[in-house]
Design a protein around this motif. Structure first.
Motif, PDB file in Angstrom:
ATOM      1  N   PHE A 100       0.859  -1.173   0.000  1.00 49.00           N
ATOM      2  CA  PHE A 100       0.000   0.000   0.000  1.00 49.00           C
ATOM      3  C   PHE A 100       0.904   1.234   0.000  1.00 49.00           C
ATOM      4  CE2 PHE A 100      -4.421  -1.312   0.901  1.00 49.00           C
ATOM      5  CZ  PHE A 100      -4.232  -2.663   1.137  1.00 49.00           C
ATOM      6  N   ARG A 101       0.322   2.355  -0.319  1.00 52.46           N
ATOM      7  CA  ARG A 101       1.076   3.610  -0.225  1.00 52.46           C
ATOM      8  C   ARG A 101       0.180   4.714   0.305  1.00 52.46           C
ATOM      9  NH1 ARG A 101       1.943   4.951  -6.691  1.00 52.46           N
ATOM     10  NH2 ARG A 101      -0.241   5.492  -7.179  1.00 52.46           N
ATOM     11  N   GLN A 102       0.831   5.686   0.925  1.00 49.87           N
ATOM     12  CA  GLN A 102       0.086   6.805   1.483  1.00 49.87           C
ATOM     13  C   GLN A 102       0.840   8.088   1.181  1.00 49.87           C
ATOM     14  OE1 GLN A 102      -0.986   6.395   5.619  1.00 49.87           O
ATOM     15  NE2 GLN A 102      -2.645   7.864   5.383  1.00 49.87           N
ATOM     16  N   ALA A 103       0.231   8.927   0.364  1.00 51.33           N
ATOM     17  CA  ALA A 103       0.799  10.230   0.045  1.00 51.33           C
ATOM     18  C   ALA A 103       0.358  11.236   1.104  1.00 51.33           C
ATOM     19  CB  ALA A 103       0.335  10.667  -1.338  1.00 51.33           C
ATOM     20  N   PRO A 104       1.099  12.327   1.254  1.00 51.30           N
ATOM     21  CA  PRO A 104       0.737  13.334   2.258  1.00 51.30           C
ATOM     22  C   PRO A 104      -0.684  13.836   2.071  1.00 51.30           C
ATOM     23  CG  PRO A 104       2.918  13.772   1.397  1.00 51.30           C
ATOM     24  CD  PRO A 104       2.340  12.663   0.559  1.00 51.30           C
ATOM     25  N   GLY A 105      -1.457  13.785   3.139  1.00 49.39           N
ATOM     26  CA  GLY A 105      -2.820  14.293   3.095  1.00 49.39           C
ATOM     27  C   GLY A 105      -3.819  13.391   2.410  1.00 49.39           C
ATOM     28  N   LYS A 106      -3.390  12.186   2.049  1.00 50.22           N
ATOM     29  CA  LYS A 106      -4.286  11.272   1.340  1.00 50.22           C
ATOM     30  C   LYS A 106      -4.471   9.979   2.116  1.00 50.22           C
ATOM     31  CE  LYS A 106      -3.535  12.968  -3.346  1.00 50.22           C
ATOM     32  NZ  LYS A 106      -3.246  12.579  -4.753  1.00 50.22           N
ATOM     33  N   GLU A 107      -5.499   9.231   1.719  1.00 54.20           N
ATOM     34  CA  GLU A 107      -5.757   7.931   2.338  1.00 54.20           C
ATOM     35  C   GLU A 107      -4.720   6.919   1.852  1.00 54.20           C
ATOM     36  OE1 GLU A 107      -9.469   8.975   4.198  1.00 54.20           O
ATOM     37  OE2 GLU A 107      -9.120   6.855   3.787  1.00 54.20           O
ATOM     38  N   ARG A 108      -4.514   5.895   2.664  1.00 51.75           N
ATOM     39  CA  ARG A 108      -3.652   4.799   2.262  1.00 51.75           C
ATOM     40  C   ARG A 108      -4.356   4.028   1.146  1.00 51.75           C
ATOM     41  NH1 ARG A 108      -0.387   1.539   6.836  1.00 51.75           N
ATOM     42  NH2 ARG A 108      -0.064   3.732   7.370  1.00 51.75           N
ATOM     43  N   GLU A 109      -3.610   3.710   0.070  1.00 57.79           N
ATOM     44  CA  GLU A 109      -4.225   3.031  -1.057  1.00 57.79           C
ATOM     45  C   GLU A 109      -3.450   1.794  -1.462  1.00 57.79           C
ATOM     46  OE1 GLU A 109      -4.356   5.555  -4.508  1.00 57.79           O
ATOM     47  OE2 GLU A 109      -2.179   5.611  -4.720  1.00 57.79           O
ATOM     48  N   PHE A 110      -4.197   0.844  -1.999  1.00 56.88           N
ATOM     49  CA  PHE A 110      -3.620  -0.422  -2.450  1.00 56.88           C
ATOM     50  C   PHE A 110      -2.758  -0.201  -3.688  1.00 56.88           C
ATOM     51  CE2 PHE A 110      -3.284  -4.807  -3.392  1.00 56.88           C
ATOM     52  CZ  PHE A 110      -3.536  -4.979  -4.747  1.00 56.88           C
ATOM     53  N   VAL A 111      -1.639  -0.928  -3.748  1.00 56.07           N
ATOM     54  CA  VAL A 111      -0.757  -0.849  -4.900  1.00 56.07           C
ATOM     55  C   VAL A 111      -0.660  -2.204  -5.597  1.00 56.07           C
ATOM     56  CG1 VAL A 111       1.588  -0.374  -5.693  1.00 56.07           C
ATOM     57  CG2 VAL A 111       0.600   1.001  -3.846  1.00 56.07           C
ATOM     58  N   ALA A 112      -0.289  -3.242  -4.841  1.00 49.90           N
ATOM     59  CA  ALA A 112      -0.109  -4.566  -5.436  1.00 49.90           C
ATOM     60  C   ALA A 112      -0.153  -5.623  -4.354  1.00 49.90           C
ATOM     61  CB  ALA A 112       1.213  -4.643  -6.196  1.00 49.90           C
ATOM     62  N   GLY A 113      -0.435  -6.863  -4.757  1.00 47.11           N
ATOM     63  CA  GLY A 113      -0.478  -7.962  -3.808  1.00 47.11           C
ATOM     64  C   GLY A 113      -0.018  -9.253  -4.452  1.00 47.11           C
ATOM     65  N   ILE A 114       0.409 -10.193  -3.614  1.00 52.69           N
ATOM     66  CA  ILE A 114       0.850 -11.495  -4.109  1.00 52.69           C
ATOM     67  C   ILE A 114       0.542 -12.551  -3.067  1.00 52.69           C
ATOM     68  CG2 ILE A 114       3.214 -11.262  -3.200  1.00 52.69           C
ATOM     69  CD1 ILE A 114       4.161 -12.659  -5.817  1.00 52.69           C
ATOM     70  N   ARG A 115       0.177 -13.725  -3.550  1.00 49.10           N
ATOM     71  CA  ARG A 115      -0.111 -14.821  -2.630  1.00 49.10           C
ATOM     72  C   ARG A 115       1.157 -15.632  -2.409  1.00 49.10           C
ATOM     73  NH1 ARG A 115      -5.200 -19.122  -2.776  1.00 49.10           N
ATOM     74  NH2 ARG A 115      -5.127 -19.506  -0.522  1.00 49.10           N
ATOM     75  N   TRP A 116       1.410 -15.960  -1.155  1.00 49.70           N
ATOM     76  CA  TRP A 116       2.567 -16.775  -0.798  1.00 49.70           C
ATOM     77  C   TRP A 116       2.192 -18.221  -0.975  1.00 49.70           C
ATOM     78  CZ3 TRP A 116       7.147 -14.547   0.324  1.00 49.70           C
ATOM     79  CH2 TRP A 116       8.183 -15.397   0.741  1.00 49.70           C
ATOM     80  N   GLY A 117       2.973 -18.962  -1.764  1.00 47.27           N
ATOM     81  CA  GLY A 117       2.675 -20.359  -1.982  1.00 47.27           C
ATOM     82  C   GLY A 117       2.731 -20.706  -3.456  1.00 47.27           C
ATOM     83  N   SER A 118       2.246 -21.869  -3.801  1.00 48.96           N
ATOM     84  CA  SER A 118       2.410 -22.383  -5.154  1.00 48.96           C
ATOM     85  C   SER A 118       1.692 -21.558  -6.217  1.00 48.96           C
ATOM     86  CB  SER A 118       1.934 -23.834  -5.218  1.00 48.96           C
ATOM     87  OG  SER A 118       0.587 -23.909  -4.815  1.00 48.96           O
ATOM     88  N   THR A 119       0.580 -20.926  -5.857  1.00 48.36           N
ATOM     89  CA  THR A 119      -0.159 -20.197  -6.887  1.00 48.36           C
ATOM     90  C   THR A 119       0.532 -18.884  -7.252  1.00 48.36           C
ATOM     91  OG1 THR A 119      -1.552 -19.058  -5.275  1.00 48.36           O
ATOM     92  CG2 THR A 119      -2.340 -21.169  -6.115  1.00 48.36           C
ATOM     93  N   GLY A 120       0.968 -18.149  -6.245  1.00 48.52           N
ATOM     94  CA  GLY A 120       1.654 -16.894  -6.510  1.00 48.52           C
ATOM     95  C   GLY A 120       0.816 -15.882  -7.257  1.00 48.52           C
ATOM     96  N   THR A 121      -0.493 -15.949  -7.096  1.00 48.28           N
ATOM     97  CA  THR A 121      -1.373 -15.013  -7.794  1.00 48.28           C
ATOM     98  C   THR A 121      -1.007 -13.580  -7.438  1.00 48.28           C
ATOM     99  OG1 THR A 121      -3.115 -16.661  -7.581  1.00 48.28           O
ATOM    100  CG2 THR A 121      -3.778 -14.453  -8.244  1.00 48.28           C
ATOM    101  N   THR A 122      -1.025 -12.714  -8.441  1.00 44.61           N
ATOM    102  CA  THR A 122      -0.680 -11.321  -8.234  1.00 44.61           C
ATOM    103  C   THR A 122      -1.871 -10.411  -8.518  1.00 44.61           C
ATOM    104  OG1 THR A 122       0.170 -11.137 -10.490  1.00 44.61           O
ATOM    105  CG2 THR A 122       1.756 -11.674  -8.762  1.00 44.61           C
ATOM    106  N   TYR A 123      -1.835  -9.242  -7.893  1.00 42.18           N
ATOM    107  CA  TYR A 123      -2.911  -8.268  -8.008  1.00 42.18           C
ATOM    108  C   TYR A 123      -2.272  -6.889  -8.141  1.00 42.18           C
ATOM    109  CZ  TYR A 123      -5.135 -12.198  -5.607  1.00 42.18           C
ATOM    110  OH  TYR A 123      -5.561 -13.457  -5.244  1.00 42.18           O
ATOM    111  N   TYR A 124      -2.883  -6.022  -8.944  1.00 43.67           N
ATOM    112  CA  TYR A 124      -2.334  -4.684  -9.150  1.00 43.67           C
ATOM    113  C   TYR A 124      -3.443  -3.640  -9.162  1.00 43.67           C
ATOM    114  CZ  TYR A 124       1.924  -7.057 -10.606  1.00 43.67           C
ATOM    115  OH  TYR A 124       3.052  -7.844 -10.644  1.00 43.67           O
ATOM    116  N   ALA A 125      -3.125  -2.485  -8.615  1.00 45.65           N
ATOM    117  CA  ALA A 125      -4.010  -1.340  -8.769  1.00 45.65           C
ATOM    118  C   ALA A 125      -3.862  -0.792 -10.185  1.00 45.65           C
ATOM    119  CB  ALA A 125      -3.648  -0.260  -7.751  1.00 45.65           C
TER     120      ALA A 125
END
Length: 123
Positions: A37-62
């Motif tokens: 996640f990331r948080q810019a000054p004066g802004k809400e924290r926002e999702f950037v990217a994600g990954i699953r730990w394990g054999s699938t390793g599925t990834t997610y992106y904003a």
């Protein structure tokens, strides 16, 4: 509980690239999710990217980073990376790593965070 430590932030120019790292200490459960996640000054924290730990390793992106960022992991080093290319001023923020049992793009659903690493994009 897994402890998270981010690194790799810094001051870069527009168009540059950065690779952030999130090192996890402790036992990682197969199937857990790591997110950035990331948080810019004066802004809400926002999702950037994600990954699953394990054999699938599925990834997610904003949408804001899709196509110019890659999330990956090094299982042997218990580390999750976020490679960001073609950085712009809009990418300036503190970047946080989080780990949990369920994938979510909402920061309130994550409870195990690192301390963050600052990324500043400026000419």
């Amino acid at each position: 509980q897994v402890q998270l430590a981010e690194s790799g932030g810094g001051l870069v120019q527009p168009g540059d690239s950065l690779r952030l790292a999130c090192v996890a200490s402790g036992r990682i459960i197969e199937g857990d999710y790591f997110t950035w996640f990331r948080q810019a000054p004066g802004k809400e924290r926002e999702f950037v990217a994600g990954i699953r730990w394990g054999s699938t390793g599925t990834t997610y992106y904003a949408n804001a980073v899709k196509g110019r960022s890659t999330i990956s992991r090094d299982d042997a080093k218990n580390t999750v990376f976020l490679q960001m290319n073609d950085l712009s001023r809009e990418d300036t923020a503190v970047y946080f790593c989080a780990v949990g049992a369920h994938m979510s793009t909402f920061p309130e659903n994550w409870h195990n965070w690192g301390q963050g690493t600052q990324v500043a994009v400026s000419s």
